[in-house]
Design a protein around this motif. Structure first.
Motif, PDB file in Angstrom:
ATOM      1  N   SER A 165       1.050  -1.723   0.052  1.00 39.63           N
ATOM      2  CA  SER A 165       0.095   0.168   0.022  1.00 39.63           C
ATOM      3  C   SER A 165       0.577   0.536   0.314  1.00 39.63           C
ATOM      4  CB  SER A 165      -1.164  -0.399   1.860  1.00 39.63           C
ATOM      5  OG  SER A 165      -0.490   0.009   2.506  1.00 39.63           O
ATOM      6  N   SER A 166       2.250   0.839  -0.327  1.00 38.46           N
ATOM      7  CA  SER A 166       3.176   2.621   0.469  1.00 38.46           C
ATOM      8  C   SER A 166       3.008   2.725  -1.058  1.00 38.46           C
ATOM      9  CB  SER A 166       4.112   1.830   0.212  1.00 38.46           C
ATOM     10  OG  SER A 166       4.892   1.189  -0.753  1.00 38.46           O
ATOM     11  N   VAL A 167       2.577   2.658  -2.398  1.00 38.96           N
ATOM     12  CA  VAL A 167       2.116   3.572  -3.463  1.00 38.96           C
ATOM     13  C   VAL A 167       1.335   5.026  -3.299  1.00 38.96           C
ATOM     14  CG1 VAL A 167       0.866   2.139  -4.612  1.00 38.96           C
ATOM     15  CG2 VAL A 167       2.726   3.466  -5.893  1.00 38.96           C
ATOM     16  N   PHE A 168       0.298   4.615  -2.139  1.00 41.61           N
ATOM     17  CA  PHE A 168      -1.171   5.228  -2.397  1.00 41.61           C
ATOM     18  C   PHE A 168      -0.714   6.330  -1.445  1.00 41.61           C
ATOM     19  CE2 PHE A 168      -2.393   0.878  -4.383  1.00 41.61           C
ATOM     20  CZ  PHE A 168      -3.067   1.465  -5.766  1.00 41.61           C
ATOM     21  N   LYS A 169      -0.145   5.953   0.262  1.00 39.29           N
ATOM     22  CA  LYS A 169       0.058   6.645   1.206  1.00 39.29           C
ATOM     23  C   LYS A 169       0.546   8.142   0.729  1.00 39.29           C
ATOM     24  CE  LYS A 169       1.252   6.461   5.755  1.00 39.29           C
ATOM     25  NZ  LYS A 169       2.381   5.330   6.923  1.00 39.29           N
ATOM     26  N   PRO A 170       1.320   8.738   0.153  1.00 36.96           N
ATOM     27  CA  PRO A 170       1.535   9.814  -0.460  1.00 36.96           C
ATOM     28  C   PRO A 170       0.327  10.687  -1.185  1.00 36.96           C
ATOM     29  CG  PRO A 170       3.590   8.733  -0.862  1.00 36.96           C
ATOM     30  CD  PRO A 170       2.081   7.242  -1.212  1.00 36.96           C
ATOM     31  N   ALA A 171      -0.365  10.313  -1.950  1.00 38.12           N
ATOM     32  CA  ALA A 171      -2.082  10.817  -2.632  1.00 38.12           C
ATOM     33  C   ALA A 171      -3.204  10.371  -1.284  1.00 38.12           C
ATOM     34  CB  ALA A 171      -2.097   9.814  -3.741  1.00 38.12           C
ATOM     35  N   LEU A 191       0.275   6.537 -11.696  1.00 38.39           N
ATOM     36  CA  LEU A 191       0.323   6.504 -10.748  1.00 38.39           C
ATOM     37  C   LEU A 191       2.284   7.146 -11.013  1.00 38.39           C
ATOM     38  CD1 LEU A 191       1.540   2.262 -11.069  1.00 38.39           C
ATOM     39  CD2 LEU A 191       0.265   3.538  -9.349  1.00 38.39           C
ATOM     40  N   ALA A 192       2.448   7.231 -11.645  1.00 39.72           N
ATOM     41  CA  ALA A 192       3.714   8.546 -12.277  1.00 39.72           C
ATOM     42  C   ALA A 192       3.017  10.097 -11.774  1.00 39.72           C
ATOM     43  CB  ALA A 192       4.164   9.062 -13.119  1.00 39.72           C
ATOM     44  N   MET A 193       1.652  10.359 -11.548  1.00 36.63           N
ATOM     45  CA  MET A 193       1.242  11.856 -10.974  1.00 36.63           C
ATOM     46  C   MET A 193       1.498  11.633  -9.528  1.00 36.63           C
ATOM     47  SD  MET A 193       0.996  13.759 -12.807  1.00 36.63           S
ATOM     48  CE  MET A 193       2.664  13.217 -13.800  1.00 36.63           C
ATOM     49  N   ILE A 194       1.287  10.197  -8.907  1.00 40.30           N
ATOM     50  CA  ILE A 194       1.864   9.917  -7.144  1.00 40.30           C
ATOM     51  C   ILE A 194       2.731  10.525  -6.963  1.00 40.30           C
ATOM     52  CG2 ILE A 194       1.638   8.674  -5.388  1.00 40.30           C
ATOM     53  CD1 ILE A 194      -0.825   7.519  -6.802  1.00 40.30           C
TER      54      ILE A 194
END
Length: 391
Positions: free
Chosen positions: A321-327, A373-376
């Motif tokens: 889930s780490s990829v979604f955390k910044p968003a 993904l790149a925009m996140i």
């Protein structure tokens, strides 16, 4: 109550999906990934994504308000913040809505350049500045405000014979979020942690949604230009449903995860089933904001939250889930920053979005997934260098 990771991750996931479906070139991909037409009885992925985000707006409200109270904010200060945030969202939403309406010949500026300057000005005004002097912050915010005022003054739509100016229309995506946030935040201040009171407000907006669809609110028509979103009930219904479910989470706590999950499973299934029952009178339509669509979306959001809660907060499976955390933690920046790239690319005619026009649907979809993904990642990078929107 400890921070619930699922709130950030699901908010980030819905933002990722918003970026994905907004980037899709629907001519070359399956219909069920996009938005359905207004008169079509059904929904695709894109018809749930925005309601899912609205649901998460509601879920975050009790945590955000209580955080401010713990920092010493009075009710009046919290109320000021709520109205300030709402007005900011409405302003940005209306500007975004009108970008496509601009007549370049009348305004003396291209659509792409007007929109690009608008987004840059928005970032200057609402950026969360750190480690710079008050004078510098004053100058940067002043430049942003001056930029927005200038763009508003020169804005012209329509024709030379019948020119127009900025309109509120349907308020744009951020405007809808603003109205939904306002309604749910005020409900929380009135009902506080009371499930019964919050549930009654939820039913109130459901009733407004039904009555609005039946066109029986003509007596309130004079309020529609300003308060139409609230009277239609659809947007507040989605946000307040998230608020209601958040209160259930706060009362059961992560420790009683079996109880919370059971309640969520039952409530989610009931919402979906009731939505399909209402289909006998109201088609499932996002564009029309029907109660059947609203309840089905609420049910899906509840069930997805329960699933993610079990995976992340109960079983501790968090690595994926780490990829979604910044968003999830920088939602406004993540949503708006890509538009700066969009308009810059369109102005330069650089073929960055070549993948949209490929004949293979898999390649088109893959391109939009990579873009989202790149925009996140882009949003996370901006945050690291001190560019992060905060209303």
């Amino acid at each position: 109550m400890k921070r619930i990771l699922t709130i950030d991750i699901m908010r980030g996931l819905t933002l990722f999906l918003m970026l994905f479906v907004n980037d899709l070139y629907m001519k070359n991909v399956p219909w069920w990934l996009g938005h359905t037409e207004a008169g079509f009885d059904g929904m695709g992925l894109a018809d749930w994504v925005f309601p899912g985000f609205l649901f998460m707006v509601g879920m975050a409200i009790p945590f955000a308000v209580q955080s401010r109270i713990k920092k010493g904010n009075s009710t009046w200060q919290v109320l000021q913040h709520i109205f300030s945030r709402t007005v900011s969202l409405l302003i940005i939403g209306v500007l975004m809505l009108n970008a496509s309406r601009l007549n370049p010949e009348l305004a003396g500026i291209s659509k792409n350049l007007w929109a690009l300057l608008m987004y840059i000005s928005v970032f200057l005004v609402w950026n969360l500045y750190r480690n710079i002097s008050r004078k510098a912050i004053f100058i940067l915010k002043g430049l942003g405000i001056a930029g927005l005022l200038f763009l508003a003054v020169i804005f012209r739509s329509g024709t030379a014979e019948s020119p127009g100016w900025l309109v509120t229309g349907w308020w744009g995506i951020l405007g809808l979020i603003g109205w939904g946030y306002l309604s749910a935040a005020l409900v929380y201040l009135v009902a506080k942690e009371g499930l019964l009171k919050t549930g009654l407000f939820w039913m109130l907006f459901f009733a407004l949604n039904v009555l609005s669809q039946l066109k029986t609110l003509s007596i309130l028509e004079f309020l529609r230009p300003a308060l139409g979103i609230l009277l239609e009930g659809s947007t507040p219904l989605l946000v307040v449903s998230g608020l209601f479910f958040s209160l259930i989470l706060r009362k059961t706590g992560a420790e009683k995860w079996k109880q919370f999950s059971t309640i969520g499973l039952v409530l989610g299934v009931l919402c979906v089933l009731l939505g399909f029952v209402l289909r006998n009178w109201f088609i499932i339509s996002k564009i029309k904001g029907t109660p059947s669509w609203g309840l089905i979306c609420t049910g899906i959001s509840i069930l997805l939250f329960v699933l993610l809660f079990l995976v992340l907060d109960v079983w501790g499976k968090t690595r994926w889930s780490s990829v979604f955390k910044p968003a999830g933690q920088n939602s406004l920046t993540t949503y708006l920053a890509p538009n700066i790239i969009y308009y810059s690319v369109w102005m330069s005619s650089f073929p960055l979005f070549f993948y949209k026009y490929l004949e293979n649907p898999v390649l088109v979809i893959t391109g939009s997934v990579v873009w989202a993904l790149a925009m996140i990642g882009f949003s996370a990078l901006l945050s690291r260098i001190g560019i992060r929107l905060k209303l």
